[in-house]
Structures are given as structure tokens and as C-alpha cells.
Design a protein around this motif. Structure first.
Motif, mmCIF file in Angstrom:
data_model
loop_
_atom_site.group_PDB
_atom_site.id
_atom_site.type_symbol
_atom_site.label_atom_id
_atom_site.label_comp_id
_atom_site.label_asym_id
_atom_site.label_seq_id
_atom_site.Cartn_x
_atom_site.Cartn_y
_atom_site.Cartn_z
ATOM 1 N N LEU A 15 0.930 -1.285 -0.135
ATOM 2 C CA LEU A 15 -0.114 0.273 0.072
ATOM 3 C C LEU A 15 1.068 1.197 -0.043
ATOM 4 C CD1 LEU A 15 -2.940 0.775 0.302
ATOM 5 C CD2 LEU A 15 -2.613 0.787 2.539
ATOM 6 N N PHE A 16 1.798 1.174 0.717
ATOM 7 C CA PHE A 16 2.952 2.442 0.853
ATOM 8 C C PHE A 16 3.338 2.641 -0.509
ATOM 9 C CE2 PHE A 16 3.772 1.613 5.662
ATOM 10 C CZ PHE A 16 2.938 2.337 6.019
ATOM 11 N N ALA A 17 3.895 1.477 -1.089
ATOM 12 C CA ALA A 17 4.378 1.602 -2.532
ATOM 13 C C ALA A 17 3.485 1.987 -3.546
ATOM 14 C CB ALA A 17 4.959 -0.028 -2.897
ATOM 15 N N GLU A 18 2.226 1.763 -3.398
ATOM 16 C CA GLU A 18 1.016 2.264 -4.164
ATOM 17 C C GLU A 18 0.785 3.735 -3.977
ATOM 18 O OE1 GLU A 18 -2.359 -0.261 -4.026
ATOM 19 O OE2 GLU A 18 -3.573 1.003 -5.390
ATOM 20 N N LEU A 19 1.022 4.162 -2.776
ATOM 21 C CA LEU A 19 1.026 5.488 -2.588
ATOM 22 C C LEU A 19 2.081 6.254 -2.762
ATOM 23 C CD1 LEU A 19 -1.240 5.149 0.557
ATOM 24 C CD2 LEU A 19 -2.242 5.547 -1.527
ATOM 25 N N GLY A 20 3.060 5.902 -3.046
ATOM 26 C CA GLY A 20 4.431 6.413 -3.133
ATOM 27 C C GLY A 20 4.914 6.959 -2.170
ATOM 28 N N ALA A 21 4.689 6.385 -0.791
ATOM 29 C CA ALA A 21 5.064 6.930 0.552
ATOM 30 C C ALA A 21 6.724 6.520 0.559
ATOM 31 C CB ALA A 21 4.352 6.297 1.521
ATOM 32 N N ARG A 22 7.457 7.327 1.052
ATOM 33 C CA ARG A 22 8.954 7.257 0.987
ATOM 34 C C ARG A 22 9.458 6.507 2.214
ATOM 35 N NH1 ARG A 22 10.687 13.155 -0.780
ATOM 36 N NH2 ARG A 22 9.999 12.918 -2.683
ATOM 37 N N ASP A 23 9.231 6.860 3.542
ATOM 38 C CA ASP A 23 10.045 6.102 4.458
ATOM 39 C C ASP A 23 9.207 5.002 5.072
ATOM 40 O OD1 ASP A 23 11.381 5.384 6.729
ATOM 41 O OD2 ASP A 23 11.871 7.141 7.371
ATOM 42 N N ARG A 24 9.073 3.916 4.518
ATOM 43 C CA ARG A 24 7.937 2.780 4.733
ATOM 44 C C ARG A 24 8.313 2.261 5.977
ATOM 45 N NH1 ARG A 24 8.239 0.877 -1.564
ATOM 46 N NH2 ARG A 24 7.764 2.640 -2.287
ATOM 47 N N ASP A 25 9.512 2.259 6.413
ATOM 48 C CA ASP A 25 9.670 1.381 7.734
ATOM 49 C C ASP A 25 9.169 2.328 8.969
ATOM 50 O OD1 ASP A 25 11.132 -0.717 6.901
ATOM 51 O OD2 ASP A 25 13.090 0.318 6.896
ATOM 52 N N LYS A 26 9.175 3.697 8.646
ATOM 53 C CA LYS A 26 8.708 4.476 9.639
ATOM 54 C C LYS A 26 7.253 4.344 9.433
ATOM 55 C CE LYS A 26 9.433 9.489 10.913
ATOM 56 N NZ LYS A 26 10.124 10.685 10.277
ATOM 57 N N GLY A 27 6.694 4.317 8.678
ATOM 58 C CA GLY A 27 5.260 4.074 8.134
ATOM 59 C C GLY A 27 4.919 3.136 8.933
ATOM 60 N N LEU A 28 5.431 2.005 8.866
ATOM 61 C CA LEU A 28 5.278 0.368 9.508
ATOM 62 C C LEU A 28 5.184 0.858 11.081
ATOM 63 C CD1 LEU A 28 4.078 -1.915 7.852
ATOM 64 C CD2 LEU A 28 6.516 -2.722 8.105
ATOM 65 N N HIS A 33 2.518 0.984 16.499
ATOM 66 C CA HIS A 33 1.945 1.656 17.414
ATOM 67 C C HIS A 33 0.448 1.772 17.440
ATOM 68 C CE1 HIS A 33 2.680 4.513 20.590
ATOM 69 N NE2 HIS A 33 2.194 5.541 19.897
ATOM 70 N N LYS A 34 -0.026 2.424 16.330
ATOM 71 C CA LYS A 34 -1.383 2.578 16.378
ATOM 72 C C LYS A 34 -2.191 1.596 16.578
ATOM 73 C CE LYS A 34 -4.402 5.716 15.153
ATOM 74 N NZ LYS A 34 -4.827 6.833 16.151
ATOM 75 N N ALA A 35 -1.936 0.371 16.363
ATOM 76 C CA ALA A 35 -2.733 -0.826 16.447
ATOM 77 C C ALA A 35 -2.590 -1.276 17.848
ATOM 78 C CB ALA A 35 -2.089 -2.127 15.574
ATOM 79 N N GLU A 36 -1.508 -1.000 18.591
ATOM 80 C CA GLU A 36 -1.591 -1.366 19.830
ATOM 81 C C GLU A 36 -2.425 -0.502 20.593
ATOM 82 O OE1 GLU A 36 0.011 -3.727 21.677
ATOM 83 O OE2 GLU A 36 1.250 -4.657 20.105
ATOM 84 N N GLN A 37 -2.319 0.776 20.600
ATOM 85 C CA GLN A 37 -2.975 1.785 20.914
ATOM 86 C C GLN A 37 -4.562 1.595 20.811
ATOM 87 O OE1 GLN A 37 -2.140 5.632 19.107
ATOM 88 N NE2 GLN A 37 -1.483 6.491 21.073
ATOM 89 N N LEU A 38 -4.808 1.262 19.478
ATOM 90 C CA LEU A 38 -6.417 0.958 19.612
ATOM 91 C C LEU A 38 -6.713 -0.309 20.258
ATOM 92 C CD1 LEU A 38 -6.685 1.012 15.645
ATOM 93 C CD2 LEU A 38 -8.112 2.404 17.330
ATOM 94 N N LEU A 39 -6.006 -1.330 20.545
ATOM 95 C CA LEU A 39 -6.230 -2.505 21.275
ATOM 96 C C LEU A 39 -6.412 -2.199 22.599
ATOM 97 C CD1 LEU A 39 -6.631 -5.534 20.434
ATOM 98 C CD2 LEU A 39 -4.364 -5.709 21.081
ATOM 99 N N HIS A 40 -5.687 -1.252 23.000
ATOM 100 C CA HIS A 40 -5.624 -1.093 24.342
ATOM 101 C C HIS A 40 -6.733 0.042 25.000
ATOM 102 C CE1 HIS A 40 -1.773 -3.210 24.352
ATOM 103 N NE2 HIS A 40 -2.317 -3.816 24.938
ATOM 104 N N THR A 41 -7.148 0.658 23.922
ATOM 105 C CA THR A 41 -8.352 1.799 24.197
ATOM 106 C C THR A 41 -9.537 1.165 24.090
ATOM 107 O OG1 THR A 41 -7.902 2.748 21.917
ATOM 108 C CG2 THR A 41 -6.818 3.752 24.029
#
Ligand SMILES: [Zn+2]
Length: 241
Positions: A15-28, A33-41
Motif C-alpha cells: 500500500l505504501f508503494a502504491e501511494l508512493g510513500a517514502r519512509d516505509r519502515d517509519k510508516g510501518l 504503534h497505532k494498532a497497539e493503541q487501538l487495542l488497549h483503548t
């Protein structure tokens, strides 16, 4: 979980590739982080045990949010590469996705499904007829025609409920909201039929109250807008967001 997490990572990287996102490791890293947050809230009391939030649900919600937000951009990209014989509304479901295939048909999608189809046959069918392969088996994505990009395959997180699967696939495939259902039994197109011609096939009460009847042009199953139909339409509509 490791395998499921890996499959999600793979999808997010694509998806990052499709969107042309540069820093894919950072995005991941942000997504984890966001998933863990969602899970705990998530409020555990608000969910039934069958749909208790898991990391899988959290990743799916993030994916749907990104997909919906980037829909116009992705659509433009796809239109530009429209020569690759992919039919966005034609899908081939693996043997375990019979339920999803039915709902996709109700959502107007041409969904193929065969009981007991093998992975090799499924890949061959998709190659032959075009469209997108849907599977819950992440190992299937390692098959050569998929790795080489000859066919497009989409991995469906196996722990999702039917409704979540439907929402996810609609977001992934940019399926438009449509009122035109296909036959839930075989995926054929529905055509309106004259009430008198099908009189002997409908209950007397239904005959009395309703005027619109539809027949599948392929398997000839009869449908009408009874309560069952309304329930289907409502479910399909709420799955577009
Ligand atoms: Zn049919």
C-alpha cells in the motif's frame, strides 16, 4: 500471530508503494504503534466475545481508514494502469470464503466460489478469467504467478467477521456503492421479471403485496424485495463506510 502480522506488514508495504510513500519502515512502525493503541483503548465490555478486538481487527481498521482516505488517488493510479486486464469487480474466492462470496454478490460484485477448489485451481481460474484472487491463506501469496505480479491477490485476515471482511474488501477494491445486486447463489446478473409469469413460484401473500420480482439470468433463482432482501441491502450499505 507472527504469520498474521507478517501478512499485514506485507499488505501495508504494498500500500505504501502504491501511494508512493517514502519512509516505509517509519510508516510501518507508526501502524504497529497505532494498532497497539487501538487495542488497549478498545472497551472490552462493548464487544461480544465473538468479536473481541484483536490486533488483527486493529490492523484491519487502520487499513480501511487509509484505503478510504486515499481512494480517489488510488483510483486514478489504477485507471492509469487499466491495461492489465484486472476487473476490479470480479473476484475469485478460496474454498473457505463461500460466505464472503455471497455477500460480495449482493454488493454487485462478480464473485466466483467453488466448494473444495484447490489452491492451484484457484490460481489457474484467476489467470484464465482475470480479476482478483481473495484468500485467507497467506502462504498462497508465495505462488509464482502472484509473486511475479501476473495476477493480483488480496489476503483476507482470517479472524474477521463476515461484515468486517466485506467492509475490508470493498475498501480494498474501491467497490462503488450500488443498488444492483447479483444473485447470491451463483453471482449471475438479476433481471426484472413479470409478476404473472412467476406467479406459481411465489407464496400467495407475497404475490398480493409485492410487484417487483427478479430472476437470476444464470441459475433462474427468484428474488423479491421482502424483508430478507431489505436486510441484505442494509448490511451491504453499512459496509461501504
Ligand atoms: Zn443465480
Amino acid at each position: 500471530m507472527a504469520r498474521i502480522q507478517k501478512a499485514f506488514e506485507r499488505r501495508f508495504r504494498e500500500l505504501f508503494a502504491e501511494l508512493g510513500a517514502r519512509d516505509r519502515d517509519k510508516g510501518l512502525a507508526w501502524i504497529h504503534h497505532k494498532a497497539e493503541q487501538l487495542l488497549h483503548t478498545a472497551d472490552p465490555s462493548s464487544s461480544k466475545s465473538a468479536t473481541a478486538p484483536t490486533l488483527s481487527h486493529a490492523y484491519t481498521e487502520i487499513a480501511i481508514a487509509i484505503l478510504n482516505r486515499t481512494r480517489p488517488f488510488r483510483q486514478k493510479q489504477r485507471d492509469r494502469h487499466a491495461s492489465d486486464h484486472t476487473h476490479p469487480a470480479r473476484v475469485h474466492c478460496d474454498a473457505g470464503l463461500g460466505g464472503l462470496a455471497r455477500w460480495l454478490r449482493a454488493a454487485g460484485c462478480e464473485a466466483f466460489w467453488q466448494q473444495d477448489i484447490t489452491d492451484a485451481e484457484l490460481v489457474r481460474e484467476t489467470q484464465q478469467h482475470g480479476g482478483i484472487l481473495l484468500t485467507t491463506d497467506s502462504l498462497l501469496l508465495d505462488r509464482r504467478p502472484i509473486v511475479r505480479g501476473e495476477i493480483r491477490a488480496l489476503w483476507i485476515p482470517p479472524t474477521l467477521t463476515m461484515h468486517e471482511q466485506l467492509r475490508y474488501v470493498r475498501a480494498e477494491l474501491n467497490l462503488p456503492a450500488t443498488d444492483e445486486s447479483r444473485c447470491m447463489r451463483c453471482g449471475g446478473e438479476l433481471a426484472q421479471v413479470n409478476k404473472e409469469q412467476v406467479r406459481d413460484r411465489i407464496p400467495p401473500r407475497t404475490y398480493k403485496w409485492l410487484n417487483e420480482f427478479f430472476e437470476c439470468t444464470n441459475c433462474h433463482q427468484l428474488f423479491w424485495e421482502g424483508t430478507h432482501w431489505q436486510r441484505i441491502q442494509t448490511k451491504v450499505k453499512t459496509a461501504t463506510h
